[in-house]
Design a protein around this motif. Structure first.
Motif, PDB file in Angstrom:
ATOM      1  N   CYS A   1       0.826  -1.210   0.000  1.00 11.40           N
ATOM      2  CA  CYS A   1       0.000   0.000   0.000  1.00 11.40           C
ATOM      3  C   CYS A   1       0.860   1.260   0.000  1.00 11.40           C
ATOM      4  CB  CYS A   1      -0.919   0.031   1.220  1.00 11.40           C
ATOM      5  SG  CYS A   1      -2.185  -1.262   1.261  1.00 11.40           S
ATOM      6  N   HIS A   2       1.802   1.339   0.936  1.00 14.47           N
ATOM      7  CA  HIS A   2       2.581   2.558   1.114  1.00 14.47           C
ATOM      8  C   HIS A   2       3.771   2.664   0.162  1.00 14.47           C
ATOM      9  CE1 HIS A   2       0.255   3.692   4.613  1.00 14.47           C
ATOM     10  NE2 HIS A   2       0.386   2.465   5.078  1.00 14.47           N
ATOM     11  N   GLY A   3       4.004   1.623  -0.625  1.00 14.15           N
ATOM     12  CA  GLY A   3       5.085   1.663  -1.608  1.00 14.15           C
ATOM     13  C   GLY A   3       4.593   1.916  -3.018  1.00 14.15           C
ATOM     14  N   ILE A   4       3.339   2.283  -3.166  1.00 15.79           N
ATOM     15  CA  ILE A   4       2.757   2.569  -4.484  1.00 15.79           C
ATOM     16  C   ILE A   4       2.184   3.980  -4.452  1.00 15.79           C
ATOM     17  CG2 ILE A   4       1.050   1.894  -6.215  1.00 15.79           C
ATOM     18  CD1 ILE A   4       1.089  -0.912  -5.026  1.00 15.79           C
ATOM     19  N   TYR A   5       2.705   4.856  -5.285  1.00 13.90           N
ATOM     20  CA  TYR A   5       2.256   6.244  -5.275  1.00 13.90           C
ATOM     21  C   TYR A   5       0.776   6.325  -5.628  1.00 13.90           C
ATOM     22  CZ  TYR A   5       2.014  11.228  -6.144  1.00 13.90           C
ATOM     23  OH  TYR A   5       1.671  12.545  -6.090  1.00 13.90           O
ATOM     24  N   GLY A   6       0.031   7.002  -4.763  1.00 14.34           N
ATOM     25  CA  GLY A   6      -1.389   7.217  -5.019  1.00 14.34           C
ATOM     26  C   GLY A   6      -2.273   6.011  -4.776  1.00 14.34           C
ATOM     27  N   TYR A   7      -1.735   4.972  -4.140  1.00 17.70           N
ATOM     28  CA  TYR A   7      -2.531   3.765  -3.911  1.00 17.70           C
ATOM     29  C   TYR A   7      -3.765   4.088  -3.067  1.00 17.70           C
ATOM     30  CZ  TYR A   7      -3.821  -0.982  -2.603  1.00 17.70           C
ATOM     31  OH  TYR A   7      -4.507  -2.157  -2.416  1.00 17.70           O
ATOM     32  N   LYS A   8      -4.905   3.539  -3.465  1.00 20.93           N
ATOM     33  CA  LYS A   8      -6.160   3.825  -2.765  1.00 20.93           C
ATOM     34  C   LYS A   8      -6.657   2.622  -1.987  1.00 20.93           C
ATOM     35  CE  LYS A   8      -7.891   7.434  -5.850  1.00 20.93           C
ATOM     36  NZ  LYS A   8      -9.021   7.880  -6.703  1.00 20.93           N
ATOM     37  N   ALA A   9      -6.979   2.889  -0.726  1.00 22.35           N
ATOM     38  CA  ALA A   9      -7.656   1.873   0.078  1.00 22.35           C
ATOM     39  C   ALA A   9      -9.119   1.821  -0.358  1.00 22.35           C
ATOM     40  CB  ALA A   9      -7.566   2.236   1.561  1.00 22.35           C
TER      41      ALA A   9
END
Length: 223
Positions: free
Chosen positions: A45-53
């Motif tokens: 999650c935190h290693g992908i720019y703009g990742y959405k939960a």
């Protein structure tokens, strides 16, 4: 944008921060190199720019590289204790030891940080409505000049954070007893409960528009 801190509020906030500091942090020192080998559950999650939960609603997960180490320890500890109720983060934090939390926090606090990163351009001034909301919430009294220099490292840098995440976080503090997304924090609950959804969103989108120090450092395998 320099604001004047309220001495009384700042003193109160510092006292509460000290009282709320995680007891386990005493004597536990984080190792960033060790932390780099403990973030497998984080990078998706935190290693992908703009990742959405996608749960409990759709929003971008926070940028945590460059964040204050002490704040990251505090946040992970709050998830582990259940003070923060997000199910996914509670599950992850619950699997971590005190040393793991310290190491992960040390890693993200330094991940991607370069010399001179503390030098930020001057932020834009808020419009009159937002300025009044920020004053009412006394936001700068904890989060400091330009919302990037908290008065205590147990508070987060919030300038430049994803606005949609900031909005969800503010609502989580306001709805502190909600079983799925509530966050127990007396300082933030007292601030957030003053505002409507629209007002919280206005605060979040202004603060998120400012130049900041937090970032997402893409995991190489996800580039």
């Amino acid at each position: 944008m320099k604001k004047t801190l309220s001495p009384m509020f700042a003193a109160l906030a510092m006292g509460l921060a000290a009282a709320a500091a995680p007891a386990h942090a005493q004597g536990v020192t984080g190792d960033a190199k060790a932390g780099a080998n403990k973030v497998a559950m984080c990078i998706g999650c935190h290693g992908i720019y703009g990742y959405k939960a996608s749960f409990p609603e759709v929003y971008r997960v926070p940028e945590i590289s460059g964040q204050n180490e002490k704040y990251l320890v505090s946040a992970l500890t709050a998830y582990r204790k259940g003070d923060r109720k997000h199910p996914t983060m509670r599950g992850i934090a619950g699997s971590l030891t005190d040393q793991d939390i310290a190491d992960v926090a040390a890693f993200y606090a330094t991940n991607g940080v370069k010399e001179g990163a503390a030098d930020l351009p001057a932020p834009k001034e808020p419009d009159a409505k937002v300025a009044e909301l920020l004053k009412k919430g006394a936001c700068v009294s904890c989060h400091g000049d330009n919302f990037s220099k908290p008065i205590d490292p147990s508070y987060p840098k919030i300038a430049g954070q994803y606005p949609d995440y900031l909005y969800v976080a503010l609502r989580s503090y306001r709805d502190d007893r909600h079983r799925t997304w509530g966050r127990g924090n007396p300082i933030m609950a007292g601030m957030a409960k003053q505002f409507s959804d629209a007002e919280l969103k206005a605060i979040a989108y202004y603060v998120g528009s400012l130049p900041g120090q937090v970032m997402t450092v893409p995991e190489p395998r996800f580039k």
